[in-house]
Design a protein around this motif. Sequence first.
Motif, mmCIF file in Angstrom:
data_model
loop_
_atom_site.group_PDB
_atom_site.id
_atom_site.type_symbol
_atom_site.label_atom_id
_atom_site.label_comp_id
_atom_site.label_asym_id
_atom_site.label_seq_id
_atom_site.Cartn_x
_atom_site.Cartn_y
_atom_site.Cartn_z
ATOM 1 N N ILE A 155 0.845 -1.192 0.000
ATOM 2 C CA ILE A 155 0.000 0.000 0.000
ATOM 3 C C ILE A 155 0.884 1.247 0.000
ATOM 4 C CG2 ILE A 155 -1.660 1.318 1.373
ATOM 5 C CD1 ILE A 155 -2.734 -1.413 2.388
ATOM 6 N N PHE A 156 1.967 1.178 0.763
ATOM 7 C CA PHE A 156 2.888 2.311 0.875
ATOM 8 C C PHE A 156 3.901 2.320 -0.271
ATOM 9 C CE2 PHE A 156 2.192 1.753 5.656
ATOM 10 C CZ PHE A 156 1.224 2.758 5.702
ATOM 11 N N ARG A 157 4.288 3.522 -0.675
ATOM 12 C CA ARG A 157 5.326 3.658 -1.688
ATOM 13 C C ARG A 157 6.659 3.103 -1.189
ATOM 14 N NH1 ARG A 157 4.114 7.894 -5.492
ATOM 15 N NH2 ARG A 157 2.058 8.784 -5.065
ATOM 16 N N THR A 158 6.873 3.164 0.098
ATOM 17 C CA THR A 158 8.160 2.764 0.673
ATOM 18 C C THR A 158 8.305 1.251 0.845
ATOM 19 O OG1 THR A 158 7.180 3.141 2.858
ATOM 20 C CG2 THR A 158 8.504 4.921 1.906
ATOM 21 N N THR A 159 7.210 0.518 0.722
ATOM 22 C CA THR A 159 7.282 -0.941 0.865
ATOM 23 C C THR A 159 7.957 -1.532 -0.368
ATOM 24 O OG1 THR A 159 5.318 -1.054 2.271
ATOM 25 C CG2 THR A 159 5.948 -3.066 1.118
ATOM 26 N N GLY A 169 10.506 -0.401 -1.912
ATOM 27 C CA GLY A 169 10.731 0.687 -2.862
ATOM 28 C C GLY A 169 12.193 0.953 -3.129
ATOM 29 N N ALA A 170 13.062 0.084 -2.614
ATOM 30 C CA ALA A 170 14.499 0.267 -2.817
ATOM 31 C C ALA A 170 14.867 0.033 -4.273
ATOM 32 C CB ALA A 170 15.284 -0.679 -1.911
ATOM 33 N N LEU A 171 16.026 0.504 -4.656
ATOM 34 C CA LEU A 171 16.448 0.465 -6.058
ATOM 35 C C LEU A 171 16.486 -0.948 -6.609
ATOM 36 C CD1 LEU A 171 17.407 2.148 -8.446
ATOM 37 C CD2 LEU A 171 19.755 1.846 -7.620
ATOM 38 N N ILE A 172 17.094 -1.893 -5.851
ATOM 39 C CA ILE A 172 17.246 -3.245 -6.405
ATOM 40 C C ILE A 172 16.074 -4.152 -6.066
ATOM 41 C CG2 ILE A 172 19.761 -3.126 -6.436
ATOM 42 C CD1 ILE A 172 19.744 -4.895 -3.924
ATOM 43 N N SER A 173 15.302 -3.800 -5.052
ATOM 44 C CA SER A 173 14.139 -4.623 -4.682
ATOM 45 C C SER A 173 12.856 -3.836 -4.928
ATOM 46 C CB SER A 173 14.224 -5.065 -3.221
ATOM 47 O OG SER A 173 14.287 -3.938 -2.366
ATOM 48 N N PHE A 174 12.766 -3.303 -6.119
ATOM 49 C CA PHE A 174 11.665 -2.405 -6.470
ATOM 50 C C PHE A 174 10.402 -3.187 -6.812
ATOM 51 C CE2 PHE A 174 9.357 -0.007 -9.794
ATOM 52 C CZ PHE A 174 9.024 1.110 -9.055
ATOM 53 N N ALA A 175 9.247 -2.624 -6.454
ATOM 54 C CA ALA A 175 7.948 -3.178 -6.831
ATOM 55 C C ALA A 175 7.016 -2.021 -7.174
ATOM 56 C CB ALA A 175 7.367 -4.008 -5.697
ATOM 57 N N LEU A 176 5.981 -2.309 -7.946
ATOM 58 C CA LEU A 176 5.000 -1.288 -8.311
ATOM 59 C C LEU A 176 4.016 -1.113 -7.165
ATOM 60 C CD1 LEU A 176 4.174 -2.521 -11.952
ATOM 61 C CD2 LEU A 176 5.904 -0.827 -11.260
ATOM 62 N N ASN A 210 6.994 -6.247 6.111
ATOM 63 C CA ASN A 210 8.132 -5.331 6.218
ATOM 64 C C ASN A 210 8.248 -4.732 7.612
ATOM 65 O OD1 ASN A 210 8.829 -5.799 3.590
ATOM 66 N ND2 ASN A 210 8.894 -3.639 3.004
ATOM 67 N N TYR A 211 7.122 -4.527 8.257
ATOM 68 C CA TYR A 211 7.162 -3.950 9.608
ATOM 69 C C TYR A 211 7.768 -4.926 10.609
ATOM 70 C CZ TYR A 211 5.683 -1.336 13.750
ATOM 71 O OH TYR A 211 5.679 -0.626 14.930
ATOM 72 N N PHE A 212 7.454 -6.213 10.432
ATOM 73 C CA PHE A 212 7.848 -7.205 11.436
ATOM 74 C C PHE A 212 9.078 -8.030 11.056
ATOM 75 C CE2 PHE A 212 3.425 -6.435 12.674
ATOM 76 C CZ PHE A 212 3.613 -6.214 14.042
ATOM 77 N N LYS A 213 9.646 -7.822 9.882
ATOM 78 C CA LYS A 213 10.858 -8.554 9.530
ATOM 79 C C LYS A 213 11.965 -8.249 10.539
ATOM 80 C CE LYS A 213 11.668 -7.327 5.330
ATOM 81 N NZ LYS A 213 12.237 -7.243 3.967
ATOM 82 N N SER A 214 12.837 -9.220 10.753
ATOM 83 C CA SER A 214 13.878 -9.082 11.782
ATOM 84 C C SER A 214 14.828 -7.918 11.504
ATOM 85 C CB SER A 214 14.677 -10.391 11.894
ATOM 86 O OG SER A 214 15.245 -10.739 10.645
ATOM 87 N N ASP A 215 14.999 -7.538 10.221
ATOM 88 C CA ASP A 215 15.925 -6.452 9.892
ATOM 89 C C ASP A 215 15.217 -5.110 9.685
ATOM 90 O OD1 ASP A 215 14.614 -7.158 7.590
ATOM 91 O OD2 ASP A 215 16.392 -7.225 6.320
ATOM 92 N N SER A 216 13.922 -5.038 10.031
ATOM 93 C CA SER A 216 13.154 -3.816 9.816
ATOM 94 C C SER A 216 13.432 -2.777 10.898
ATOM 95 C CB SER A 216 11.656 -4.131 9.796
ATOM 96 O OG SER A 216 10.900 -2.943 9.718
ATOM 97 N N LYS A 217 13.444 -1.504 10.475
ATOM 98 C CA LYS A 217 13.620 -0.392 11.414
ATOM 99 C C LYS A 217 12.324 0.396 11.597
ATOM 100 C CE LYS A 217 18.515 0.075 10.199
ATOM 101 N NZ LYS A 217 19.564 0.968 9.642
ATOM 102 N N LEU A 218 11.263 -0.053 10.959
ATOM 103 C CA LEU A 218 10.004 0.690 11.015
ATOM 104 C C LEU A 218 9.462 0.806 12.431
ATOM 105 C CD1 LEU A 218 8.203 -0.732 7.846
ATOM 106 C CD2 LEU A 218 8.861 1.651 8.225
ATOM 107 N N SER A 219 9.644 -0.277 13.210
ATOM 108 C CA SER A 219 9.089 -0.283 14.578
ATOM 109 C C SER A 219 9.728 0.779 15.461
ATOM 110 C CB SER A 219 9.266 -1.666 15.206
ATOM 111 O OG SER A 219 10.641 -2.000 15.283
#
Length: 624
Positions: free
Chosen positions: A111-115, A117-124, A169-178
């Motif tokens: 839903i978010f643009r940032t999900t 949204g990185a250069l190499i792991s890009f999604a629409l 993405n929020y709950f992944k072990s390497d996420s900083k969103l929390s």
Amino acid sequence: MAISSFLSFFFLLICCFKICQGQLVPAAYMFGDSLIDVGNNNYIATIIKANIPYNGRDFPGGKPTGRFCNGKNTADFIAEKLGIPTPPPYLSDKNNQFPKGVSFASGGAGIFRTTNGALISFALHMSQQVQFFSVVQQRLVKQLGADVGMKQLSKSLFVVVIGSNDIINYFKSDSKLSKTKAPQQYVDEMVSTLQGQLKQLYGLGARKFVITAIGSVGCMPLLRFQSANNSNECFQQANFWADKYNQQLQTMLKGLKAELKDINYSFIDTYALLLDIVQNPAIHGFTEVKSACCGLGRLNAKVPCTPVALVCPNRNKANFLFNGIDFPGGKPTGRFNNGKNAADFIAETVGLPTPPPYLSDKNDVFLQGVSFASGGAGILNSTNDHPYNGTIYLSKQVGYFYEVQQRLIEKMGESAAKEHLTNSLFAIVIGSNDLFNYFSSKSKIHLTKSPQEYIDLMLSTFSNQLMQIQGLGGRKYLIVGIGPLGCTPSQRLRNSSENCYDEANNLATIYNKALQSMLIKLKSNLKEHFNYSYFNIYDFLIDLIQNPTKFGFLEVKSACCGIGRLYAEGPCIPISTYCPNRSDHIFWDEVHPTEATAKILVNTLFNNTKQYVTSMNLVNLLAL
């Protein structure tokens, strides 16, 4: 990343669309993530792709298509139910008019643009998908005129499957969103952002929506992998907030309906559906709920599905619907058809209970017989052999019989056990899977062995296996040849005309002739210690196929239960279409006969003298 492990769950979702069957829908527009992406990510610079094996291994043609699964996905099955082609990926031809609809879905999208949204792991992301739809809408209005174009859009279906990647993405072990947003704030923003996107679609003419909840993502292999102490249990925090989002999503949709009177939607609670499957897998025909089918590491979830991954090929099961629909009780039993099979009818005819499967109780003595047969098995150990397969090849079946023979001797004494086995019937139906494997489009066997070399290997191996059984006390044998494999629905698909596939039939004919010669030789060598009935199932089935009404059949090409053309592009599974007139069909699924066919086969075995059965029919064999 893509949530390919949800595939089996989303198959069941399609049952909700049965009401659409037969209705005219001008088009379908798909928005979402990997669960319905049909190939958009093939056309963007991203590492989130599914255009590599083993994705697509069960898709018609057996090649990757960009779908994040082993075969068809939700978009395909929805389209089939709606009676339209699968909407193609928008990026495959951005200038197309897409008269029957189009898919904007993108693996990894949120839903978010940032999900992702990185250069190499890009999604629409969802907003980008809506922007692409606005381009299509303008083109449609220009082509058809404003009134006609908007009317068509108002009757079209808009499918939205989105949100899972945002939660993951929020709950992944390497996420900083929390560290920057509380879970409640994050979920609130997800819902409000999606609301704005849905309003945009409404403003562009959308009126009919199918909107799915987020599944219990904490139970997917990726998040189970993060479980405390490597317990492999569901990650409950992720499930809690997924459920929280779903509750707020439903509230938002009700408010949207109140605000926009002519908007209509179906909300599908995929969270509850998936939990039911995870908690009650056998009811839905599943045995594995924790591990991914394709990947590497613990739960096959440490590394994604790539050409070097381990992949589970075990489709050799029939413990789910619609198998067994006509068996007493109407439930799956493990038989690969709609009801009873040849083993049942043989047992009934000789006055014995059906021999139970050996693996149901390996310590039993099985005084009235036992079945070692296994779906997918072959004469050769290599046929359908894989660490995840579980098929019991014939040599292993003979090994199991040795264990039973030893227990019989222990219980009855050597002399009584010998007499018991001498009077028993040994039925052997084997070889079809070996030939299927040889001419399979994925097989490399033909690169190392000519057809004749392969058949010679099959028969020399089979001869040794028969000698082993004979050495353990077997004296009376029913041996069935290989049928016209090229006339099975799965092989007819090779021809656009849907005629029988001659290469497979020719190979079966060569094998059968050589098999009969081998049996005559065994009989000559072993004399009275080897007696057999050989059933020429090839000629018998050809007779059925060429003269169906003589035997009470109407349908000879198509399977009764399956998916796609001839119901043979996918197996018989709980979301398959199946025929109500099962006794009219020769084939139950893409390769197996119906109960009606099995019954006629067994009647022929006992009553036919020379046309299809040599050297004696079963009645005469059992009288020895």
